[in-house]
Design an enzyme around this catalytic site. Structure first.
Site, PDB file in Angstrom:
ATOM      1  N   GLU A  72      76.133  79.900  61.083  1.00 34.40           N
ATOM      2  CA  GLU A  72      76.688  80.721  61.746  1.00 34.40           C
ATOM      3  C   GLU A  72      75.448  81.045  63.105  1.00 34.40           C
ATOM      4  OE1 GLU A  72      74.387  82.943  58.346  1.00 34.40           O
ATOM      5  OE2 GLU A  72      75.466  82.234  56.876  1.00 34.40           O
TER       6      GLU A  72
ATOM      7  N   GLU B 126      75.933  75.468  56.067  1.00 35.40           N
ATOM      8  CA  GLU B 126      77.313  77.020  56.332  1.00 35.40           C
ATOM      9  C   GLU B 126      76.474  77.639  57.993  1.00 35.40           C
ATOM     10  OE1 GLU B 126      76.056  81.021  54.955  1.00 35.40           O
ATOM     11  OE2 GLU B 126      77.197  80.139  52.664  1.00 35.40           O
TER      12      GLU B 126
ATOM     13  N   GLN C  14      74.651  78.683  43.402  1.00 36.09           N
ATOM     14  CA  GLN C  14      74.958  80.134  43.070  1.00 36.09           C
ATOM     15  C   GLN C  14      76.105  81.263  42.608  1.00 36.09           C
ATOM     16  OE1 GLN C  14      76.366  79.700  47.409  1.00 36.09           O
ATOM     17  NE2 GLN C  14      76.766  81.770  48.073  1.00 36.09           N
TER      18      GLN C  14
ATOM     19  N   HIS D 273      85.595  83.857  56.286  1.00 38.76           N
ATOM     20  CA  HIS D 273      84.742  83.950  55.684  1.00 38.76           C
ATOM     21  C   HIS D 273      84.939  84.675  54.430  1.00 38.76           C
ATOM     22  CE1 HIS D 273      81.458  81.206  53.471  1.00 38.76           C
ATOM     23  NE2 HIS D 273      80.911  82.566  53.503  1.00 38.76           N
TER      24      HIS D 273
ATOM     25  N   THR E  29      78.854  83.303  57.968  1.00 35.39           N
ATOM     26  CA  THR E  29      79.262  81.934  57.828  1.00 35.39           C
ATOM     27  C   THR E  29      80.131  82.083  58.940  1.00 35.39           C
ATOM     28  OG1 THR E  29      78.445  81.237  55.478  1.00 35.39           O
ATOM     29  CG2 THR E  29      80.503  80.076  57.199  1.00 35.39           C
TER      30      THR E  29
ATOM     31  N   ASP F 111      72.777  77.488  57.073  1.00 41.92           N
ATOM     32  CA  ASP F 111      72.395  78.680  56.463  1.00 41.92           C
ATOM     33  C   ASP F 111      72.560  77.705  54.804  1.00 41.92           C
ATOM     34  OD1 ASP F 111      71.268  80.054  53.946  1.00 41.92           O
ATOM     35  OD2 ASP F 111      73.708  81.286  54.326  1.00 41.92           O
TER      36      ASP F 111
END
Ligand code: MN
Length: 445
Positions: free
Chosen positions: A211, A209, A250, A144, A370, A243
């Site tokens: 996770e 994401e 971002q 990732h 991730t 997430d």
């Protein structure tokens, strides 16, 4: 971690649905959650078994549980149980396995008492399993990190610290929600390349994401560290974590201090905490670093953790769009990865977090970052799968996605299966994307 009778794959439960080969919750799993048996009932702890929940408050009330865990099992969150530590967790698990096992609890008065504490899972309202004090999210998949880094800095995808420091940031616990809670598309600042100044409005590049997240057990006092060799006993269990990420926000905000409003509007977790003891049959070696990668520093190195600190856990992302649901189409799988491809183990993440003397507390949540593997179909977010939107996905019904649309439902699933062990699962982590609200009306609704 030693295997014991609770892991024996041959054992069955007298709760018939727990013996279904496809269930996530067989006798060998025994995950903990917090639920309301009805809309107005008070929250209580439970253990999932097949399609039922063993109500731990009821079981404690009738004296079925070990003395050491009885008070903790009467609480409305798992924090007190998490604080008790591994010996108490193990004693409780052994007792639950005994009470729910067909061999250890034959038909009779004892089984009848246990049966009176069962409630249907389908009628329960699941809540957050713990009061999450602090939430940290790591970045532990090198695949990732390399993919994202390549998009941002093609010349040097991995920053020089990556192979030495388990990179992470402090997230926000107030916006962590349980699976099934709808998530509103955030508003925020973005800076379109063709405009001279940023604009404020709904996020256009909403992503998920995939996770795994670990709940901290007893934790550590301020100013002390947790050796990596002991870190595993300081993890109560794991859940799935989505997430949610606003990629356009971002991009504009992340320098110099990292993720902020692009991440803290919502994070979704699955309701059932699968204990590390339940996952003992699925431990595997830590990720094998390529020969020219540096060895971790001594405070992050432990022989046992290198040998069995990894987790052979399959993790998947599924998507159901509004059009798919309207047509009665089943969700489509976007990703299948495995947690054993993570560059850092859960124990290394916890040990690193406490290595400066930072105190961790029962119920703190540590996200893995991730989970992406080396293969394209194991990339754990749309940013990677669509390569920042430049390679859109075409779904089986012809719909196209660069990022998430309003009405999309993202479903994370996780399970472990190996020869010689009973298959078990983490359940699901679901979230439906709602349209953004116009900010003028969002405060006084
Ligand atoms: Mn993340």
């Amino acid at each position: 971690m030693m295997l014991n009778q609770t892991h024996d794959p041959a054992r069955l439960s007298w709760v018939d649905t727990a013996n279904d080969t496809a269930t996530d919750f067989p006798l060998q799993n025994l995950p903990y959650g917090v639920f309301r048996p009805g809309p107005v009932a008070t929250p209580r702890l439970g253990v999932a078994i097949g399609t039922s929940i063993l109500d731990l408050a009821a079981a404690a009330h009738v004296g079925l549980l070990p003395e050491i865990a009885t008070a903790a099992c009467r609480q409305s969150s798992l924090n007190e149980l998490m604080a008790l530590g591994a010996p108490a967790w193990s004693a409780l698990r052994a007792r639950l396995s005994e009470l729910l096992g067909a061999d250890t609890c034959p038909a009779g008065p004892l089984r009848a008492r246990v049966e009176s504490c069962l409630t249907p899972l389908a009628r329960a309202v699941m809540l957050l399993p713990a009061q999450i004090g602090d939430y940290t999210d790591f970045y532990a998949s090198i695949f990732h990190a390399t993919n994202v880094g390549t998009m941002l800095r093609p010349d040097s995808p991995l920053l020089p610290n990556y192979k030495w420091v388990p990179v992470g940031y402090h997230g926000r616990s107030s916006s962590i929600v349980v699976s099934g809670t709808a998530v509103r598309r955030p508003n925020g600042q973005t800076k379109p390349a063709d405009l001279p100044a940023p604009v404020f409005g709904p996020c256009k590049n909403l992503d998920y994401e995939l996770e795994l997240a670990a709940f901290v057990g007893p934790g550590n006092p301020p100013g002390t560290a947790v050796p990596v060799a002991h870190a595993g006993q300081n993890i109560f269990g794991v859940v799935l974590l989505n997430d949610w990420s606003a990629r356009d926000l971002q991009t504009w905000e992340y320098q110099p201090l990292g993720p902020f409003l692009a991440k803290n509007f919502a994070s979704t977790i699955s309701p059932w905490v699968v204990t590390l003891e339940a996952l003992a049959p699925f431990r595997c070696p830590a990720f094998a670093r390529p020969a020219d990668d540096p060895a971790p520093l001594p405070h992050l190195t432990d022989a046992a953790d290198q040998k069995c600190g990894g987790l052979d856990l399959t993790l998947e992302v599924w998507l159901a769009t509004a059009a798919m649901r309207a047509a009665g189409t089943a969700p489509v799988r976007l990703t299948r990865g495995n947690f054993q491809t993570m560059y850092w183990t859960l124990a290394q993440l916890l040990a690193h977090h406490a290595s400066n003397g930072c105190n961790l507390r029962p119920g703190d949540l540590l996200g893995s970052g991730t989970v992406s593997g080396p293969a394209k179909d194991s990339r754990g977010c749309l940013l990677e799968l669509t390569w920042r939107g430049t390679e859109p996905l075409t779904l089986p019904n012809g719909e196209v996605r660069k990022f998430l649309a309003d009405g999309d439902e993202v479903i994370l699933r996780g399970y472990a299966e190996r020869p010689g062990a009973r298959r078990l699962g983490l359940g699901e982590c679901r979230g439906l994307v709602l349209p953004a609200v116009t900010t003028e009306v969002s405060y006084n609704k």
